[in-house]
Design a protein around this motif. Sequence first.
Motif, PDB file in Angstrom:
ATOM      1  N   CYS A  18       0.865  -1.184   0.000  1.00  0.00           N
ATOM      2  CA  CYS A  18       0.000   0.000   0.000  1.00  0.00           C
ATOM      3  C   CYS A  18       0.898   1.228   0.000  1.00  0.00           C
ATOM      4  CB  CYS A  18      -0.910  -0.003   1.228  1.00  0.00           C
ATOM      5  SG  CYS A  18      -2.043   1.399   1.265  1.00  0.00           S
ATOM      6  N   ILE A  19       0.817   2.030  -1.057  1.00  0.00           N
ATOM      7  CA  ILE A  19       1.682   3.207  -1.128  1.00  0.00           C
ATOM      8  C   ILE A  19       0.943   4.508  -0.827  1.00  0.00           C
ATOM      9  CG2 ILE A  19       3.366   2.128  -2.651  1.00  0.00           C
ATOM     10  CD1 ILE A  19       2.168   3.717  -4.981  1.00  0.00           C
ATOM     11  N   PHE A  20      -0.355   4.553  -1.086  1.00  0.00           N
ATOM     12  CA  PHE A  20      -1.130   5.757  -0.779  1.00  0.00           C
ATOM     13  C   PHE A  20      -2.466   5.362  -0.166  1.00  0.00           C
ATOM     14  CE2 PHE A  20       1.321   7.299  -4.556  1.00  0.00           C
ATOM     15  CZ  PHE A  20       2.126   8.188  -3.863  1.00  0.00           C
ATOM     16  N   LYS A  21      -2.880   6.128   0.847  1.00  0.00           N
ATOM     17  CA  LYS A  21      -4.167   5.901   1.513  1.00  0.00           C
ATOM     18  C   LYS A  21      -4.929   7.214   1.560  1.00  0.00           C
ATOM     19  CE  LYS A  21      -1.489   3.490   4.978  1.00  0.00           C
ATOM     20  NZ  LYS A  21      -1.159   3.462   6.379  1.00  0.00           N
ATOM     21  N   ASP A  22      -6.237   7.118   1.524  1.00  0.00           N
ATOM     22  CA  ASP A  22      -7.130   8.253   1.769  1.00  0.00           C
ATOM     23  C   ASP A  22      -6.835   9.474   0.889  1.00  0.00           C
ATOM     24  OD1 ASP A  22      -8.182   6.639   3.794  1.00  0.00           O
ATOM     25  OD2 ASP A  22      -6.889   7.520   5.316  1.00  0.00           O
ATOM     26  N   LEU A  23      -6.639   9.244  -0.400  1.00  0.00           N
ATOM     27  CA  LEU A  23      -6.359  10.352  -1.321  1.00  0.00           C
ATOM     28  C   LEU A  23      -7.641  10.891  -1.937  1.00  0.00           C
ATOM     29  CD1 LEU A  23      -3.357   8.957  -3.393  1.00  0.00           C
ATOM     30  CD2 LEU A  23      -3.259  10.532  -1.472  1.00  0.00           C
ATOM     31  N   SER A  24      -7.613  12.167  -2.265  1.00  0.00           N
ATOM     32  CA  SER A  24      -8.676  12.752  -3.093  1.00  0.00           C
ATOM     33  C   SER A  24      -8.287  12.504  -4.551  1.00  0.00           C
ATOM     34  CB  SER A  24      -8.779  14.257  -2.823  1.00  0.00           C
ATOM     35  OG  SER A  24      -7.597  14.900  -3.262  1.00  0.00           O
ATOM     36  N   VAL A  25      -9.180  12.781  -5.470  1.00  0.00           N
ATOM     37  CA  VAL A  25      -8.895  12.584  -6.889  1.00  0.00           C
ATOM     38  C   VAL A  25      -7.718  13.459  -7.322  1.00  0.00           C
ATOM     39  CG1 VAL A  25      -9.802  12.866  -9.229  1.00  0.00           C
ATOM     40  CG2 VAL A  25     -11.239  11.853  -7.459  1.00  0.00           C
ATOM     41  N   SER A  26      -7.707  14.720  -6.890  1.00  0.00           N
ATOM     42  CA  SER A  26      -6.614  15.611  -7.296  1.00  0.00           C
ATOM     43  C   SER A  26      -5.280  15.154  -6.716  1.00  0.00           C
ATOM     44  CB  SER A  26      -6.918  17.059  -6.907  1.00  0.00           C
ATOM     45  OG  SER A  26      -7.003  17.194  -5.511  1.00  0.00           O
ATOM     46  N   ASP A  27      -5.270  14.659  -5.468  1.00  0.00           N
ATOM     47  CA  ASP A  27      -4.033  14.149  -4.876  1.00  0.00           C
ATOM     48  C   ASP A  27      -3.554  12.906  -5.618  1.00  0.00           C
ATOM     49  OD1 ASP A  27      -3.816  16.132  -2.963  1.00  0.00           O
ATOM     50  OD2 ASP A  27      -4.796  14.957  -1.393  1.00  0.00           O
ATOM     51  N   LEU A  28      -4.485  12.030  -6.000  1.00  0.00           N
ATOM     52  CA  LEU A  28      -4.123  10.822  -6.740  1.00  0.00           C
ATOM     53  C   LEU A  28      -3.462  11.189  -8.065  1.00  0.00           C
ATOM     54  CD1 LEU A  28      -4.351   7.666  -7.058  1.00  0.00           C
ATOM     55  CD2 LEU A  28      -6.420   8.153  -8.366  1.00  0.00           C
ATOM     56  N   LYS A  29      -4.051  12.140  -8.764  1.00  0.00           N
ATOM     57  CA  LYS A  29      -3.492  12.547 -10.053  1.00  0.00           C
ATOM     58  C   LYS A  29      -2.112  13.165  -9.890  1.00  0.00           C
ATOM     59  CE  LYS A  29      -7.862  13.065 -12.479  1.00  0.00           C
ATOM     60  NZ  LYS A  29      -8.805  13.982 -13.113  1.00  0.00           N
ATOM     61  N   LYS A  30      -1.943  13.964  -8.836  1.00  0.00           N
ATOM     62  CA  LYS A  30      -0.668  14.638  -8.608  1.00  0.00           C
ATOM     63  C   LYS A  30       0.415  13.664  -8.127  1.00  0.00           C
ATOM     64  CE  LYS A  30      -0.524  17.348  -5.108  1.00  0.00           C
ATOM     65  NZ  LYS A  30      -0.699  18.430  -4.148  1.00  0.00           N
ATOM     66  N   LYS A  31       0.074  12.762  -7.222  1.00  0.00           N
ATOM     67  CA  LYS A  31       1.069  11.882  -6.611  1.00  0.00           C
ATOM     68  C   LYS A  31       1.354  10.607  -7.394  1.00  0.00           C
ATOM     69  CE  LYS A  31       0.310  13.357  -1.869  1.00  0.00           C
ATOM     70  NZ  LYS A  31      -0.012  12.927  -0.502  1.00  0.00           N
ATOM     71  N   LEU A  32       0.373  10.107  -8.135  1.00  0.00           N
ATOM     72  CA  LEU A  32       0.569   8.836  -8.834  1.00  0.00           C
ATOM     73  C   LEU A  32       0.400   8.943 -10.344  1.00  0.00           C
ATOM     74  CD1 LEU A  32       0.924   5.673  -8.648  1.00  0.00           C
ATOM     75  CD2 LEU A  32      -1.564   5.613  -8.816  1.00  0.00           C
ATOM     76  N   VAL A  33      -0.743   9.412 -10.803  1.00  0.00           N
ATOM     77  CA  VAL A  33      -1.084   9.332 -12.228  1.00  0.00           C
ATOM     78  C   VAL A  33      -0.104  10.122 -13.097  1.00  0.00           C
ATOM     79  CG1 VAL A  33      -2.856   9.787 -13.955  1.00  0.00           C
ATOM     80  CG2 VAL A  33      -3.508   8.864 -11.722  1.00  0.00           C
ATOM     81  N   LYS A  34       0.143  11.372 -12.761  1.00  0.00           N
ATOM     82  CA  LYS A  34       1.029  12.197 -13.588  1.00  0.00           C
ATOM     83  C   LYS A  34       2.459  11.656 -13.605  1.00  0.00           C
ATOM     84  CE  LYS A  34       2.426  16.909 -14.577  1.00  0.00           C
ATOM     85  NZ  LYS A  34       2.350  18.305 -14.165  1.00  0.00           N
ATOM     86  N   PRO A  35       3.078  11.381 -12.436  1.00  0.00           N
ATOM     87  CA  PRO A  35       4.433  10.815 -12.497  1.00  0.00           C
ATOM     88  C   PRO A  35       4.494   9.478 -13.242  1.00  0.00           C
ATOM     89  CG  PRO A  35       3.907  11.488 -10.251  1.00  0.00           C
ATOM     90  CD  PRO A  35       2.667  11.634 -11.058  1.00  0.00           C
ATOM     91  N   TYR A  36       3.476   8.649 -13.055  1.00  0.00           N
ATOM     92  CA  TYR A  36       3.445   7.342 -13.723  1.00  0.00           C
ATOM     93  C   TYR A  36       3.384   7.510 -15.234  1.00  0.00           C
ATOM     94  CZ  TYR A  36       1.954   2.623 -14.929  1.00  0.00           C
ATOM     95  OH  TYR A  36       1.869   1.374 -15.485  1.00  0.00           O
ATOM     96  N   ARG A  37       2.501   8.375 -15.713  1.00  0.00           N
ATOM     97  CA  ARG A  37       2.373   8.593 -17.157  1.00  0.00           C
ATOM     98  C   ARG A  37       3.638   9.174 -17.760  1.00  0.00           C
ATOM     99  NH1 ARG A  37      -3.711  11.028 -17.672  1.00  0.00           N
ATOM    100  NH2 ARG A  37      -4.788   9.032 -17.544  1.00  0.00           N
ATOM    101  N   LEU A  38       4.337  10.012 -16.984  1.00  0.00           N
ATOM    102  CA  LEU A  38       5.564  10.631 -17.484  1.00  0.00           C
ATOM    103  C   LEU A  38       6.779   9.732 -17.284  1.00  0.00           C
ATOM    104  CD1 LEU A  38       4.967  14.287 -16.258  1.00  0.00           C
ATOM    105  CD2 LEU A  38       4.717  13.383 -18.582  1.00  0.00           C
ATOM    106  N   GLY A  39       6.602   8.601 -16.592  1.00  0.00           N
ATOM    107  CA  GLY A  39       7.716   7.688 -16.341  1.00  0.00           C
ATOM    108  C   GLY A  39       8.674   8.191 -15.290  1.00  0.00           C
ATOM    109  N   LYS A  40       8.209   9.095 -14.436  1.00  0.00           N
ATOM    110  CA  LYS A  40       9.055   9.665 -13.379  1.00  0.00           C
ATOM    111  C   LYS A  40       8.902   8.861 -12.086  1.00  0.00           C
ATOM    112  CE  LYS A  40       9.181  14.327 -15.138  1.00  0.00           C
ATOM    113  NZ  LYS A  40       9.027  15.733 -14.828  1.00  0.00           N
ATOM    114  N   PRO A  41       9.862   9.020 -11.163  1.00  0.00           N
ATOM    115  CA  PRO A  41       9.774   8.301  -9.883  1.00  0.00           C
ATOM    116  C   PRO A  41       8.541   8.727  -9.078  1.00  0.00           C
ATOM    117  CG  PRO A  41      11.954   9.251 -10.183  1.00  0.00           C
ATOM    118  CD  PRO A  41      11.091   9.787 -11.276  1.00  0.00           C
TER     119      PRO A  41
END
Length: 158
Positions: A18-41
């Motif tokens: 479990c890497i993230f808990k209790d995120l809002s949609v905007s936090d999810l996009k900022k912390k996971l989705v955007k870095p993942y799509r860009l191939g960043k850590p």
Amino acid sequence: MSYLHVTIKTKSSEGWICIFKDLSVSDLKKKLVKPYRLGKPIYYDGNILSANEITQIKINETEKVHEDELNIVQEESYKEVQEFNRTSSSIVLISAGYGYNDYEINECGKEVTNSYISTGPGVGTPLTALAEFIKHPWVVRVVGGLVFVAVASYLGFR
């Protein structure tokens, strides 16, 4: 309000983390989705995770916070063990049940992974895809040529 929780499997681990808990949609996009799509850590709990290390992602949406959801799982699990012990005549289970590990949140709520991630890491966002298209050498040559012709015709050169 709903809460989003992210669990993953990596190349170096056998189970879920479990890497993230209790995120809002905007936090999810900022912390996971955007870095993942860009191939960043991806940064979580003081750890750095390369997007290419991820082999599986699961995003779950729940109505309650992580701790409350796991408490419900623990209670249900305890009731199941008690029911089994009450109905079984020859076998007795001695178990606290499940719901005590953070990663078990991936069994709660509704899985919404495909709503946020549908491609592999490093594919980019629509904006980065457009930027890559514009920077392509053929696009630069064609647009440059059209601009040159437009300027030349405007100035009267033929």
